[in-house]
Design an enzyme around this catalytic site. Structure first.
Site, PDB file in Angstrom:
ATOM      1  N   SER A 136       3.913 -24.175   2.193  1.00  0.00           N
ATOM      2  CA  SER A 136       4.839 -25.300   2.281  1.00  0.00           C
ATOM      3  C   SER A 136       5.112 -25.712   3.729  1.00  0.00           C
ATOM      4  O   SER A 136       4.235 -26.253   4.395  1.00  0.00           O
ATOM      5  CB  SER A 136       6.134 -24.941   1.543  1.00  0.00           C
ATOM      6  OG  SER A 136       6.924 -26.082   1.309  1.00  0.00           O
ATOM      7  N   ASP A 140      -4.042 -31.228  13.474  1.00  0.00           N
ATOM      8  CA  ASP A 140      -4.316 -32.666  13.513  1.00  0.00           C
ATOM      9  C   ASP A 140      -4.021 -33.275  14.887  1.00  0.00           C
ATOM     10  O   ASP A 140      -4.710 -34.204  15.319  1.00  0.00           O
ATOM     11  CB  ASP A 140      -3.506 -33.391  12.437  1.00  0.00           C
ATOM     12  CG  ASP A 140      -3.938 -32.995  11.030  1.00  0.00           C
ATOM     13  OD1 ASP A 140      -5.080 -32.502  10.878  1.00  0.00           O
ATOM     14  OD2 ASP A 140      -3.137 -33.154  10.091  1.00  0.00           O
ATOM     15  N   LYS A 177       0.506 -25.088  -1.134  1.00  0.00           N
ATOM     16  CA  LYS A 177       1.635 -25.804  -1.755  1.00  0.00           C
ATOM     17  C   LYS A 177       1.824 -27.131  -1.024  1.00  0.00           C
ATOM     18  O   LYS A 177       2.253 -27.158   0.120  1.00  0.00           O
ATOM     19  CB  LYS A 177       2.906 -24.972  -1.680  1.00  0.00           C
ATOM     20  CG  LYS A 177       4.127 -25.680  -2.278  1.00  0.00           C
ATOM     21  CD  LYS A 177       5.370 -24.818  -2.128  1.00  0.00           C
ATOM     22  CE  LYS A 177       6.599 -25.552  -2.663  1.00  0.00           C
ATOM     23  NZ  LYS A 177       6.964 -26.717  -1.823  1.00  0.00           N
TER      24      LYS A 177
END
Length: 738
Positions: free
Chosen positions: A508, A519, A533
């Site tokens: 999560s 990224d 998740k």
């Protein structure tokens, strides 16, 4: 039972990861209980007619508690109706509460009650199946009598099985017989007869006995240990309340809709608040159950208990009194949650605790300690760091390992406008400022076993490393609208090299943070592929959905409202975050992770967000991977870690175990040989033995030596393991390349 319930359910608007109730009423239930119950209430058999007359058994002072009268009340009915309205209308992946869902709820409820299929018989299941189609109607109408009847049958079966086992503990086992016990019975069939289930329990007890025997315990001590264990296991079920049963049944529905949707009873909701905020109003002590007592396991530094100097780990709690003069209430043989609820209370209020001090033994003189409750921060579960000096390529680099156990945030304190509310971002910012002053060269953010937490904190923590406001994660609603969750406005607090260390349990918010570092080209991710998740939940008190404010507590619901996507457009759902450099793992991806859920949402992707990477680490990662491979190929410590993980995984894959003493003794001797080999290699390498392979001692939580357990826990917390050391080496490589 005639109930009158007014339920407002409710238009919602979703914003910033939160859900708000509108004043408009979409639906209401004017009268609950007017209609006649058409389903027959499940008749319960007595213990004698079900399994034959059993002998009641106790162990020492561990007496069998009086079973509570269980029945659903109006609060449980309201909770069921509100939850069913919310989940059928407003959950991200809405599923109708139809016959198919009714079957899923039925199966999940039985799985919660008897996951190993060692209490119910096939005949019980056949009887329950008569109401399999009606679980949905029970929730929608708030008529929970039948789930309660099923639980009472389960409670009877638990009592019968454990009483039977306790009555047979005086018998001796024949360990020369070649027979086996199935450790994992999740996929097994329900047994048909009492003779079969008694034999199944005989094998389970024989295995428990054999484990203790192989660990060197005497026959008398084994029987005492097992007798206390089984009495405690039985009594835990016999003490369950109507609130517990209601919570379990509603959760059978919640988890059937989505793996991360949960209903919390009023008691469980308070515990969840403590977990996410790392703060509680009480005395500052962590409790555990030991035999019939609540026992002090840890004393929180800075809390009232610690400041008093009168409460120590190992003390047993006998009674609790409210205020300076309120009557003392005996809490011996109470459930742990009930003892905790008596001790917690409003800040500034007084509580008196009668204890048996640890140093005096079980027969020691009792004393009463008076404490004033305060807000206690659980600092031991907060972010913390250690600085390592890493020798790399002829140079010494200072690398800090920052352990982040969860993405905690004190929501209530923030809402009240408290200036210094507890949050992981605040704590890590303070750590980074200290590390900058100490001229640390790089950091490892250790998020292994971090299951997530606050979405806001995941975004804000990311901002400390890339600046902000910056888009950190995209969230999409069930209707398809996409928005960005941005970090707070901040300068980049840490601009030096960093790595994120994750494992299969990282989930999560951990995945959001690790994905953002990848990224943005800001950090290197190391370890195992993460949980997978990719959904966002909100938690709200059910009282908010009543037409008029009510005094009673109905608990809270945490449900899925959005799906999140990395800024590159990819979901973490099911696939998780794939590290840039993979480390060995003990986890079986088939058994652990989002992909192991039958009702997990699928992986998807959306368009990338508009974001600007702060760096490009792809060429660097190629070189880092090469240096890492060269180093670990020459590292005895790394090879030791791999061998221990492989051996642990091999042992965990054993699903059926022999009950023959000689066979098990040979297996244990082989394990001991392997353990000594690991120990010798570790000693030769100068590595700590913390976390190394240990032989089974046959004990369960609360049965061992508390002082030794706490000492071992402290060693584990203080230890920097081989994986973290290699992560620090990789960061040192990054420093050199920079």
């Amino acid at each position: 039972m005639k109930f009158k319930v007014l339920v407002a359910a409710l238009a919602f608007i979703a914003a910033s990861g939160c859900v708000y109730a509108d004043s408009e009423t979409i639906s209401k239930v004017d009268q609950l209980g007017q209609a006649q119950v058409t389903q027959p209430v499940l008749a319960r058999q007595s213990a004698e007619s079900a399994t034959g007359k059993t002998e009641s058994a106790t162990s020492g002072s561990l007496k069998k508690p009086q079973k509570q009268a269980l029945s659903p009340d109006i609060e449980h009915a309201k909770a069921a109706i509100i939850v069913s309205n919310i989940l059928t209308r407003f959950e991200y992946d809405k599923k109708p509460l139809d016959t198919a869902m009714s079957h899923a709820i039925f199966d999940e409820y039985l799985k919660m009650l008897d996951p190993s299929k060692m209490f119910f018989l096939q005949s019980d299941i056949e009887k329950f199946s008569a109401v399999k189609d009606q679980m949905n109607d029970m929730l929608l109408s708030g008529r929970l009598e039948i789930p309660f009847d099923i639980f009472e049958i389960y409670r009877d079966r638990v009592e019968q099985r454990f009483d039977h086992v306790l009555s047979t503990l005086k018998d001796d086992f024949d360990f020369s017989v070649d027979e086996s016990f199935e450790l994992d019975r999740k996929k097994s069939k329900w047994v048909e007869t009492n003779e079969e289930i008694n034999d199944l329990w005989r094998k389970r007890v024989k295995n428990d006995y054999l484990r203790l025997k192989l660990a060197g315990s005497t026959d008398q001590k084994i029987k005492e240990t097992l007798s206390k264990r089984y009495v405690n296991n039985r009594n835990q079920i016999l003490r369950m309340s109507s609130e517990d049963v209601s919570e379990m049944f509603i959760n059978a529905y919640a988890s059937s809709t989505d793996p991360h949707t949960n209903y919390y009873s009023p008691t469980s909701a308070k515990n969840f608040d403590v977990q996410i905020s790392l703060s509680v109003e009480g005395i500052g002590a962590v409790l555990q159950k030991r035999d019939e007592y609540g026992q002090i396991r840890e004393v929180v530094p800075g809390g009232p208990a610690a400041k008093s100097g009168q409460i120590q780990p190992g003390d047993r709690i006998v009674a609790v009194g409210q205020g300076a003069k309120g009557p003392m209430e005996d809490v011996v043989d109470w459930r742990l949650d009930d003892i905790v609820n008596k001790i917690r209370g409003k800040r500034g209020s007084t509580v008196r605790i009668e204890i048996i001090p640890a140093e005096g033994g079980i027969d020691g003189k009792q004393k009463v300690v008076t404490l004033v409750r305060q807000k206690v921060t659980l600092e031991d579960q907060a972010a913390k760091y250690k600085i390592l000096e890493v020798d790399n390529d002829g140079q010494t680099r200072k690398v800090a390992v920052i352990t982040i156990p969860s993405f905690y945030e004190d929501f209530d304190a923030r809402a009240r406008g408290e200036e210094n509310f507890k949050s992981v971002t605040r704590d890590v910012r303070a750590i980074l400022e200290e590390l900058n002053k100490a001229k640390v060269d790089g950091i490892v953010l250790d998020m292994r076993n971090n299951g997530g937490g606050s979405l806001t904190e995941a975004a804000n923590l990311s901002g400390l490393f890339i600046g902000g406001p910056s888009p950190i994660v995209q969230v999409r609603t069930a209707e398809g609208s996409v928005s960005n969750v941005r970090s707070m406005k901040t300068d980049m607090v840490w601009d030096k090299p960093l790595a994120v260390l994750v494992n299969r349990i990282s989930a999560s918010a951990s995945e959001i943070f690790a994905g953002a570092m990848q990224d943005y080209g800001r950090g290197v991710v190391l370890g195992d592929p993460t949980w997978g998740k990719g959904s966002v939940q909100t938690i709200r008190g059910l009282n908010e959905f009543l037409r008029r404010p009510q005094d009673e507590e109905l608990g809270s619901l945490k449900w899925t409202i959005q799906k999140f996507f990395r800024v590159n457009g990819s979901s973490t759902q099911v696939k998780g975050i794939v590290p840039d450099i993979i480390f060995p793992t003990v986890f079986d991806a088939k058994e652990m992770g989002e992909s192991s859920y039958e009702n997990a949402m699928p992986w998807t992707e959306i368009d990338p967000a508009s974001y600007k990477p702060v760096g490009d680490l792809k060429p660097t990662i190629v070189n880092l991977a090469r240096l890492h491979k060269d180093r670990v190929n020459e590292s005895g410590s790394w090879k030791l870690m791999q061998d221990e993980l492989d051996y642990a995984r091999k042992l965990s894959e054993q699903k059926v175990i022999s009950l023959n003493y000689q066979t098990r003794l040979e297996e244990r001797e082989n394990m001991e040989t392997q353990r000594k080999d690991f120990e010798a290699r570790r000693k030769e390498l100068g590595e700590s033995d913390v976390g190394g392979f240990r032989l089974d001692d046959g004990l369960q939580a609360g049965e061992g030596n508390l002082k030794e357990e706490l000492a071992n826990e402290k060693k584990r917390k203080d230890n920097i393991d081989i994986a973290a050391k290699e992560a620090a080496n990789i960061v040192a490589d990054m420093v050199n390349m920079k």
